[in-house]
Motif scaffolding. Structure first.
Motif, mmCIF file in Angstrom:
data_model
loop_
_atom_site.group_PDB
_atom_site.id
_atom_site.type_symbol
_atom_site.label_atom_id
_atom_site.label_comp_id
_atom_site.label_asym_id
_atom_site.label_seq_id
_atom_site.Cartn_x
_atom_site.Cartn_y
_atom_site.Cartn_z
ATOM 1 N N SER A 52 0.815 -1.207 0.000
ATOM 2 C CA SER A 52 0.000 0.000 0.000
ATOM 3 C C SER A 52 0.857 1.268 0.000
ATOM 4 O O SER A 52 0.458 2.295 -0.525
ATOM 5 C CB SER A 52 -0.920 -0.013 1.213
ATOM 6 O OG SER A 52 -0.186 -0.294 2.381
ATOM 7 N N LYS A 53 2.045 1.196 0.596
ATOM 8 C CA LYS A 53 2.878 2.396 0.693
ATOM 9 C C LYS A 53 3.255 2.934 -0.687
ATOM 10 O O LYS A 53 3.136 4.116 -0.946
ATOM 11 C CB LYS A 53 4.152 2.104 1.490
ATOM 12 C CG LYS A 53 3.893 1.699 2.933
ATOM 13 C CD LYS A 53 3.255 2.833 3.735
ATOM 14 C CE LYS A 53 3.026 2.432 5.186
ATOM 15 N NZ LYS A 53 1.957 1.446 5.360
ATOM 16 N N LYS A 56 0.513 4.952 -2.319
ATOM 17 C CA LYS A 56 0.342 6.320 -1.804
ATOM 18 C C LYS A 56 1.399 7.260 -2.387
ATOM 19 O O LYS A 56 1.113 8.405 -2.716
ATOM 20 C CB LYS A 56 0.496 6.338 -0.273
ATOM 21 C CG LYS A 56 -0.606 5.645 0.497
ATOM 22 C CD LYS A 56 -0.324 5.745 2.005
ATOM 23 C CE LYS A 56 -1.376 5.031 2.823
ATOM 24 N NZ LYS A 56 -1.120 5.116 4.271
ATOM 25 N N ASN A 81 6.778 1.289 8.820
ATOM 26 C CA ASN A 81 7.024 0.994 7.408
ATOM 27 C C ASN A 81 7.057 2.271 6.594
ATOM 28 O O ASN A 81 7.792 2.382 5.617
ATOM 29 C CB ASN A 81 5.915 0.090 6.843
ATOM 30 C CG ASN A 81 5.972 -1.307 7.418
ATOM 31 O OD1 ASN A 81 7.011 -1.754 7.874
ATOM 32 N ND2 ASN A 81 4.834 -2.000 7.411
ATOM 33 N N SER A 159 -0.685 9.690 5.384
ATOM 34 C CA SER A 159 -2.103 9.676 5.002
ATOM 35 C C SER A 159 -2.636 11.093 4.845
ATOM 36 O O SER A 159 -3.414 11.563 5.669
ATOM 37 C CB SER A 159 -2.906 8.881 6.027
ATOM 38 O OG SER A 159 -2.487 7.543 5.980
ATOM 39 N N GLU A 191 -6.501 -4.749 6.276
ATOM 40 C CA GLU A 191 -6.261 -4.203 7.606
ATOM 41 C C GLU A 191 -6.041 -2.696 7.520
ATOM 42 O O GLU A 191 -5.694 -2.186 6.451
ATOM 43 C CB GLU A 191 -5.065 -4.885 8.287
ATOM 44 C CG GLU A 191 -3.693 -4.412 7.855
ATOM 45 C CD GLU A 191 -3.139 -5.173 6.657
ATOM 46 O OE1 GLU A 191 -3.942 -5.751 5.901
ATOM 47 O OE2 GLU A 191 -1.902 -5.172 6.461
ATOM 48 N N GLY A 193 -4.229 0.828 9.375
ATOM 49 C CA GLY A 193 -3.407 1.523 10.365
ATOM 50 C C GLY A 193 -4.036 2.900 10.541
ATOM 51 O O GLY A 193 -4.882 3.116 11.398
ATOM 52 N N GLY A 195 -5.882 4.032 8.206
ATOM 53 C CA GLY A 195 -7.181 3.843 7.567
ATOM 54 C C GLY A 195 -7.279 4.390 6.148
ATOM 55 O O GLY A 195 -8.335 4.319 5.531
ATOM 56 N N MET A 196 -6.175 4.918 5.601
ATOM 57 C CA MET A 196 -6.303 5.499 4.268
ATOM 58 C C MET A 196 -6.549 4.452 3.179
ATOM 59 O O MET A 196 -7.425 4.613 2.337
ATOM 60 C CB MET A 196 -5.088 6.335 3.868
ATOM 61 C CG MET A 196 -5.306 6.927 2.478
ATOM 62 S SD MET A 196 -3.893 7.711 1.747
ATOM 63 C CE MET A 196 -4.188 9.380 2.183
ATOM 64 N N MET A 197 -5.771 3.367 3.191
ATOM 65 C CA MET A 197 -5.939 2.382 2.124
ATOM 66 C C MET A 197 -7.325 1.740 2.174
ATOM 67 O O MET A 197 -7.974 1.562 1.149
ATOM 68 C CB MET A 197 -4.869 1.282 2.212
ATOM 69 C CG MET A 197 -3.486 1.714 1.831
ATOM 70 S SD MET A 197 -3.334 2.602 0.260
ATOM 71 C CE MET A 197 -3.759 1.362 -0.935
ATOM 72 N N ASP A 285 4.066 -10.272 7.814
ATOM 73 C CA ASP A 285 4.739 -9.590 8.921
ATOM 74 C C ASP A 285 3.872 -9.697 10.184
ATOM 75 O O ASP A 285 2.662 -9.871 10.082
ATOM 76 C CB ASP A 285 4.986 -8.116 8.567
ATOM 77 C CG ASP A 285 3.737 -7.281 8.787
ATOM 78 O OD1 ASP A 285 3.620 -6.634 9.832
ATOM 79 O OD2 ASP A 285 2.840 -7.326 7.921
ATOM 80 N N TYR A 288 0.952 -6.469 10.910
ATOM 81 C CA TYR A 288 -0.213 -6.215 10.058
ATOM 82 C C TYR A 288 -0.766 -7.487 9.413
ATOM 83 O O TYR A 288 -1.855 -7.938 9.714
ATOM 84 C CB TYR A 288 0.155 -5.239 8.932
ATOM 85 C CG TYR A 288 0.330 -3.797 9.343
ATOM 86 C CD1 TYR A 288 -0.765 -3.012 9.706
ATOM 87 C CD2 TYR A 288 1.581 -3.192 9.331
ATOM 88 C CE1 TYR A 288 -0.618 -1.679 10.045
ATOM 89 C CE2 TYR A 288 1.733 -1.854 9.668
ATOM 90 C CZ TYR A 288 0.637 -1.106 10.022
ATOM 91 O OH TYR A 288 0.789 0.209 10.350
ATOM 92 N N THR A 289 0.026 -8.046 8.469
ATOM 93 C CA THR A 289 -0.576 -9.040 7.578
ATOM 94 C C THR A 289 -0.854 -10.384 8.258
ATOM 95 O O THR A 289 -1.891 -10.990 8.005
ATOM 96 C CB THR A 289 0.293 -9.242 6.320
ATOM 97 O OG1 THR A 289 1.654 -9.433 6.716
ATOM 98 C CG2 THR A 289 0.237 -8.015 5.429
ATOM 99 N N SER A 314 -0.861 -6.673 2.232
ATOM 100 C CA SER A 314 -0.394 -5.297 1.997
ATOM 101 C C SER A 314 1.117 -5.124 2.066
ATOM 102 O O SER A 314 1.600 -3.995 2.061
ATOM 103 C CB SER A 314 -1.033 -4.345 3.004
ATOM 104 O OG SER A 314 -2.425 -4.412 2.917
ATOM 105 N N GLY A 315 1.868 -6.204 2.174
ATOM 106 C CA GLY A 315 3.333 -6.087 2.167
ATOM 107 C C GLY A 315 3.892 -5.864 3.563
ATOM 108 O O GLY A 315 3.313 -6.299 4.551
ATOM 109 N N GLY A 316 5.032 -5.205 3.628
ATOM 110 C CA GLY A 316 5.601 -4.863 4.938
ATOM 111 C C GLY A 316 6.464 -5.940 5.566
ATOM 112 O O GLY A 316 6.792 -5.864 6.748
HETATM 113 C C1 LIG Z 1 1.177 1.016 6.446
HETATM 114 C C2 LIG Z 1 0.591 -0.314 6.375
HETATM 115 C C3 LIG Z 1 -0.778 -0.521 6.622
HETATM 116 C C4 LIG Z 1 -1.723 0.592 7.013
HETATM 117 O O1 LIG Z 1 -2.150 1.406 5.954
HETATM 118 P P1 LIG Z 1 -3.069 2.662 6.313
HETATM 119 O O2 LIG Z 1 -3.349 3.303 4.991
HETATM 120 O O3 LIG Z 1 -2.261 3.542 7.213
HETATM 121 O O4 LIG Z 1 -4.291 2.141 6.996
HETATM 122 C C5 LIG Z 1 -1.262 -1.819 6.542
HETATM 123 N N1 LIG Z 1 -0.447 -2.858 6.249
HETATM 124 C C6 LIG Z 1 0.865 -2.686 5.987
HETATM 125 C C7 LIG Z 1 1.691 -3.880 5.667
HETATM 126 C C8 LIG Z 1 1.428 -1.412 6.041
HETATM 127 O O5 LIG Z 1 2.741 -1.255 5.796
#
Ligand SMILES: *Cc1c(COP(=O)(O)O)cnc(C)c1O
Length: 339
Positions: A52-53, A56, A81, A159, A191, A193, A195-197, A285, A288-289, A314-316
């Protein structure tokens, strides 16, 4: 629906986007109770910067360049991240990264902080004590007042509205996956963090009037905080499109049953990481994931969901470098107990 999708694509095509990867594949999962469970491999969008990063930053970086920003003050945890990945692109683009990091009880040079430290010099990192963290924006502003060139003070998770059009590439990319696979997803798990994605996913699907249910696992926010973010991005998106649209009703929010505080881990999570590695063949990870996969499996069973289900990875996974001891333990005990 086609008209709405075309309108969204046209709007986004007018916004400057950096040519970062933005198409990730979807493939079936083997270890889930339903045959029709799939994963979207956002982790494959990059190594140092993934998921997701990088979406953005597609619109954030061009916006910084257009504004002639020379320095970005990044706020966040040393293990974040966003801090790690944005620092890389700022260096590439000749923009000075200055980091304002929350100092934990034992800020040891490991994991994401170790990797971030490869990119930033010691004098570019300002540590803020945990008890002062509520004043972090003021502390960064005090520093900013000494600057004579254009700067941006960047909120946690990047975000901000400039990142939002890039985030909207996620729902559009899932529509491409659907076409490739010749199916439609009835449920999507993601998921959150900041909440933007998740907001971009919900709003993208709402805009094109799809019935797909979006299930959001809140890892760092309470329900109300997420809803505030969602309504903020709803108005941003209406502005972007020059068109208003109905409030979203296509989503459900969940808090994790275990590991309620952000950043907490447990043996169960490391077992899950090992399980997914052996059964599915990819890394997750612990923050998150892996949590999303644990909770999604449970929700699918509890709610007896049917139809086509998509889980967003979402990676990470670079975060894993900070957890070698925990990983060694699960490997040495060499168990898979999943009951
Ligand atoms: C940053 C991140 C999120 C959160 O994304 P938001 O847009 O801040 O909600 C979720 N999963 C991973 C792996 C991230 O790196």
């Amino acid at each position: 629906m086609l008209k709405k999708k075309a309108q969204l694509e046209k709007t986004l095509s007018r916004i400057k986007q950096a040519p970062y990867p933005h198409h990730s594949r979807v493939h079936p999962l083997k270890s889930f109770p339903l045959e029709s469970c799939y994963v979207k491999r956002e982790d494959e969008l990059g190594f140092g910067i993934s998921g997701s990063k990088i979406r953005k930053y597609r619109t954030l970086i061009p916006s910084l360049r257009e504004q002639g920003i020379k320095e970005v003050l990044i706020l966040g945890s040393g293990y974040s991240n966003n801090v790690l990945s944005l620092t890389q692109l700022l260096i590439e683009n000749g923009i000075q990264p200055t980091l304002f990091l929350k100092k934990g009880h034992h800020p040891s040079l490991q994991g994401n902080l170790l990797l971030t430290s490869l990119f930033a010099s010691e004098e570019d990192i300002h540590w803020i004590k945990g008890c002062d963290w509520n004043k972090h924006e003021q502390i960064a502003l005090d520093y900013a007042n000494t600057l004579t060139h254009p700067f941006l003070l960047l909120k946690e998770g990047a975000s901000i509205p400039a990142s939002f059009p890039g985030a909207l590439s996620l729902p559009l990319d899932i529509l491409i996956n659907e076409k490739e696979l010749k199916l439609r997803f009835d449920h999507i798990f993601i998921e959150a963090g900041t909440g933007m994605m998740a907001s971009a996913l919900i709003l993208g699907y709402q805009w094109i009037n799809r019935q797909t249910q979006i299930h959001v696992l809140l890892l760092a926010q309470k329900e109300q905080e997420f809803l505030n973010q969602l309504s903020y991005f709803h108005s941003e998106m209406s502005k972007l499109l020059g068109d208003s649209f109905a409030e979203s009703t296509n989503f459900k929010l969940y808090r994790p049953r275990l590991h309620q505080s952000f950043g907490s881990t447990s043996t169960e999570i490391f077992k899950q990481i090992r399980f997914l590695a052996k059964q599915e063949g990819f890394l997750t990870d612990p923050l998150y994931t892996a949590k999303l996969f644990i909770e999604a499996r449970k929700m699918i069973e509890d709610m007896r969901l049917s139809g086509n289900i998509l889980i967003i990875h979402s990676g990470g996974a670079l975060t894993l470098c900070g957890y070698q001891e925990e990983l060694r333990k699960v490997v040495e005990q060499s168990y898979i107990s999943f009951d």
